[in-house]
Design a protein around this motif. Structure first.
Motif, PDB file in Angstrom:
ATOM      1  N   ARG A   1      68.268  43.523  23.101  1.00 34.30           N
ATOM      2  CA  ARG A   1      69.004  42.262  23.459  1.00 34.30           C
ATOM      3  C   ARG A   1      68.679  42.087  24.728  1.00 34.30           C
ATOM      4  N   GLN A   2      68.028  42.708  25.621  1.00 29.11           N
ATOM      5  CA  GLN A   2      67.770  42.208  27.110  1.00 29.11           C
ATOM      6  C   GLN A   2      66.575  41.268  27.166  1.00 29.11           C
ATOM      7  N   ILE A   3      65.836  40.978  26.105  1.00 29.06           N
ATOM      8  CA  ILE A   3      64.721  40.283  26.171  1.00 29.06           C
ATOM      9  C   ILE A   3      65.033  39.063  25.275  1.00 29.06           C
ATOM     10  N   SER A   4      64.464  37.818  25.641  1.00 25.58           N
ATOM     11  CA  SER A   4      64.461  36.682  24.837  1.00 25.58           C
ATOM     12  C   SER A   4      63.038  36.467  24.550  1.00 25.58           C
ATOM     13  N   PHE A   5      62.830  36.557  23.095  1.00 22.07           N
ATOM     14  CA  PHE A   5      61.376  36.362  22.577  1.00 22.07           C
ATOM     15  C   PHE A   5      61.326  34.670  21.997  1.00 22.07           C
ATOM     16  N   ARG A   6      60.119  34.381  22.251  1.00 24.68           N
ATOM     17  CA  ARG A   6      60.005  32.897  21.912  1.00 24.68           C
ATOM     18  C   ARG A   6      58.535  32.817  21.376  1.00 24.68           C
ATOM     19  N   GLU A   7      58.376  31.937  20.495  1.00 26.75           N
ATOM     20  CA  GLU A   7      57.150  31.485  20.182  1.00 26.75           C
ATOM     21  C   GLU A   7      56.297  30.270  21.279  1.00 26.75           C
ATOM     22  N   GLN A   8      55.011  30.566  21.638  1.00 24.85           N
ATOM     23  CA  GLN A   8      54.864  29.631  22.617  1.00 24.85           C
ATOM     24  C   GLN A   8      53.052  29.749  22.824  1.00 24.85           C
ATOM     25  N   ASN A   9      52.672  28.644  22.936  1.00 22.73           N
ATOM     26  CA  ASN A   9      51.208  28.468  23.175  1.00 22.73           C
ATOM     27  C   ASN A   9      50.930  28.373  24.465  1.00 22.73           C
ATOM     28  N   LEU A  10      50.417  29.358  25.148  1.00 22.77           N
ATOM     29  CA  LEU A  10      50.040  29.354  26.466  1.00 22.77           C
ATOM     30  C   LEU A  10      49.336  28.158  27.026  1.00 22.77           C
ATOM     31  N   LEU A  11      48.437  27.861  26.357  1.00 23.72           N
ATOM     32  CA  LEU A  11      47.592  26.776  26.941  1.00 23.72           C
ATOM     33  C   LEU A  11      48.171  25.371  26.696  1.00 23.72           C
ATOM     34  N   GLN A  12      48.909  25.187  25.701  1.00 21.65           N
ATOM     35  CA  GLN A  12      49.386  24.002  25.515  1.00 21.65           C
ATOM     36  C   GLN A  12      51.016  23.729  25.911  1.00 21.65           C
ATOM     37  N   ASP A  13      51.838  24.493  25.847  1.00 19.84           N
ATOM     38  CA  ASP A  13      53.230  24.563  25.878  1.00 19.84           C
ATOM     39  C   ASP A  13      53.607  24.659  27.412  1.00 19.84           C
ATOM     40  N   PRO A  14      54.651  23.908  27.975  1.00 12.28           N
ATOM     41  CA  PRO A  14      55.269  24.244  29.203  1.00 12.28           C
ATOM     42  C   PRO A  14      55.942  25.626  29.427  1.00 12.28           C
ATOM     43  N   PHE A  15      55.532  25.887  30.831  1.00  9.96           N
ATOM     44  CA  PHE A  15      56.234  27.352  31.156  1.00  9.96           C
ATOM     45  C   PHE A  15      57.646  26.946  31.852  1.00  9.96           C
ATOM     46  N   ASP A  16      58.475  27.843  31.835  1.00  4.36           N
ATOM     47  CA  ASP A  16      59.782  27.689  32.626  1.00  4.36           C
ATOM     48  C   ASP A  16      59.363  28.251  33.944  1.00  4.36           C
ATOM     49  N   SER A  17      60.184  27.964  35.172  1.00  8.71           N
ATOM     50  CA  SER A  17      59.767  28.215  36.300  1.00  8.71           C
ATOM     51  C   SER A  17      60.810  29.177  37.341  1.00  8.71           C
ATOM     52  N   ASN A  18      60.265  29.322  38.456  1.00  8.45           N
ATOM     53  CA  ASN A  18      61.039  30.116  39.323  1.00  8.45           C
ATOM     54  C   ASN A  18      61.192  31.537  38.976  1.00  8.45           C
ATOM     55  N   PHE A  19      60.053  32.268  38.319  1.00  8.28           N
ATOM     56  CA  PHE A  19      60.080  33.648  37.962  1.00  8.28           C
ATOM     57  C   PHE A  19      59.522  34.228  39.389  1.00  8.28           C
ATOM     58  N   ASP A  20      60.057  35.555  39.421  1.00  6.45           N
ATOM     59  CA  ASP A  20      59.947  36.421  40.424  1.00  6.45           C
ATOM     60  C   ASP A  20      58.628  37.320  40.197  1.00  6.45           C
ATOM     61  N   LEU A  21      58.547  37.424  38.751  1.00  3.90           N
ATOM     62  CA  LEU A  21      57.158  38.302  38.230  1.00  3.90           C
ATOM     63  C   LEU A  21      56.798  37.645  36.835  1.00  3.90           C
ATOM     64  N   VAL A  22      55.746  37.408  36.617  1.00  4.92           N
ATOM     65  CA  VAL A  22      54.991  37.073  35.467  1.00  4.92           C
ATOM     66  C   VAL A  22      53.762  38.126  35.267  1.00  4.92           C
ATOM     67  N   VAL A  23      54.179  38.546  33.831  1.00 10.71           N
ATOM     68  CA  VAL A  23      53.062  39.685  33.390  1.00 10.71           C
ATOM     69  C   VAL A  23      52.270  38.940  32.282  1.00 10.71           C
ATOM     70  N   CYS A  24      50.962  39.054  32.490  1.00  3.86           N
ATOM     71  CA  CYS A  24      49.998  38.632  31.433  1.00  3.86           C
ATOM     72  C   CYS A  24      49.057  39.622  31.567  1.00  3.86           C
ATOM     73  N   ARG A  25      48.906  40.802  30.497  1.00  2.00           N
ATOM     74  CA  ARG A  25      47.822  41.816  30.522  1.00  2.00           C
ATOM     75  C   ARG A  25      46.909  41.757  29.584  1.00  2.00           C
ATOM     76  N   ASN A  26      45.530  41.689  29.852  1.00  2.00           N
ATOM     77  CA  ASN A  26      44.692  42.039  28.710  1.00  2.00           C
ATOM     78  C   ASN A  26      44.658  40.820  27.651  1.00  2.00           C
ATOM     79  N   VAL A  27      45.031  39.454  28.058  1.00  2.00           N
ATOM     80  CA  VAL A  27      45.008  38.529  27.122  1.00  2.00           C
ATOM     81  C   VAL A  27      43.920  37.309  27.678  1.00  2.00           C
TER      82      VAL A  27
END
Length: 265
Positions: free
Chosen positions: A186-212
């Protein structure tokens, strides 16, 4: 698969699935496609694509195969220890400022079947000591997201870096297979997203994208580095895989902050 056939396959994949294989490294993807056609039992791609159009379950399996999913909890444990002891304490301290009323904002991009965002949530529960945080996790693969949202199941191998204490606190009793607790999910919000085509939210303190990013072309990587940088607040941290190195981070307003980590200037 020769280049002419590969061009035709890419066109059909984009039309049927909406996935642009031009963003992926050619040689690697061609091998994967050749292997999949053999496993499918069809004699050629024309027959296989006709099957895809008529069989939604096969379409789902092919989509899941194309969006590569290899993940485990606390993969590259040494890097996660650096996040725990050197990165997060400072970010958490900054998040307690009046301008951070909602607490730390974290984005897990390309989250696959869920071990990465669940690892982040576990660490936040252990380190943040009750401080609020927002954790958004996204992936293109609907099958992988479904498994993440279902809290598992996870194998012994996938949780091999989870300590006995963490297993007792954040996983359901029993197993294998293993499921994380509903409270953690419940502490995580899961969403479908195309990283290259879809917009991102902003103002993150930490962005994690490993081995992608390792699977993408140079041009696609450049697009992602720029999008990740824009998604971070000034002073925010980008956490990549151990072999994913940004050649000229300053071009994206980033600076190296140790192995796997980059700081938004």
């Amino acid at each position: 698969m020769d280049l002419e056939l590969y061009s035709q396959v890419k066109s059909s994949v984009k039309q049927i699935l909406g996935i642009d294989l031009n963003h992926y490294k050619d040689e690697q993807m061609r091998r994967r496609l050749d292997s999949w056609l053999v496993r499918s039992g069809e004699p050629n791609w024309e027959r296989y694509f006709s099957r895809l159009r008529a069989d939604s379950s096969e379409l789902s399996r092919f989509r899941n195969y194309l969006t590569i999913n290899v993940s485990e909890f606390f993969r590259d444990a040494e890097r996660w220890q650096t996040l725990r002891t050197k990165i997060l304490p400072d970010l958490i301290k900054e998040s307690r400022a009046p301008s951070h009323l909602s607490g730390l904002r974290i984005f897990s991009a390309g989250c696959s079947i869920g071990p990465e965002p669940y690892s982040l949530a576990i660490i936040m529960n252990e380190v943040a000591r009750g401080q609020p945080f927002t954790l958004i996790a996204t992936d293109l693969d609907r099958g992988a997201l479904s498994k993440a949202q279902a809290r598992g199941p996870y194998t012994v191998e996938e949780i091999r870096n989870v300590t006995p204490e963490q297993r007792a606190a954040f996983f359901e009793t029993g197993g294998p297979p293993f499921y994380v607790t509903a409270k953690l999910s419940r502490q995580i919000s899961f969403r479908e997203q195309n990283l290259l085509q879809d917009p991102f939210d902003s103002n993150f303190d930490l962005v994690v994208c490993r081995n992608v990013i390792i699977y993408f072309t140079f041009e696609a990587k450049a697009v992602l580095y720029d999008k990740f940088s824009r998604a971070l607040r000034p002073g925010g941290i980008l956490f990549l895989g151990g072999t994913e190195i940004i050649p000229k981070p300053q071009e994206y307003s980033l600076q190296s902050f140790g192995i796997s980590f980059y700081k938004k200037v």
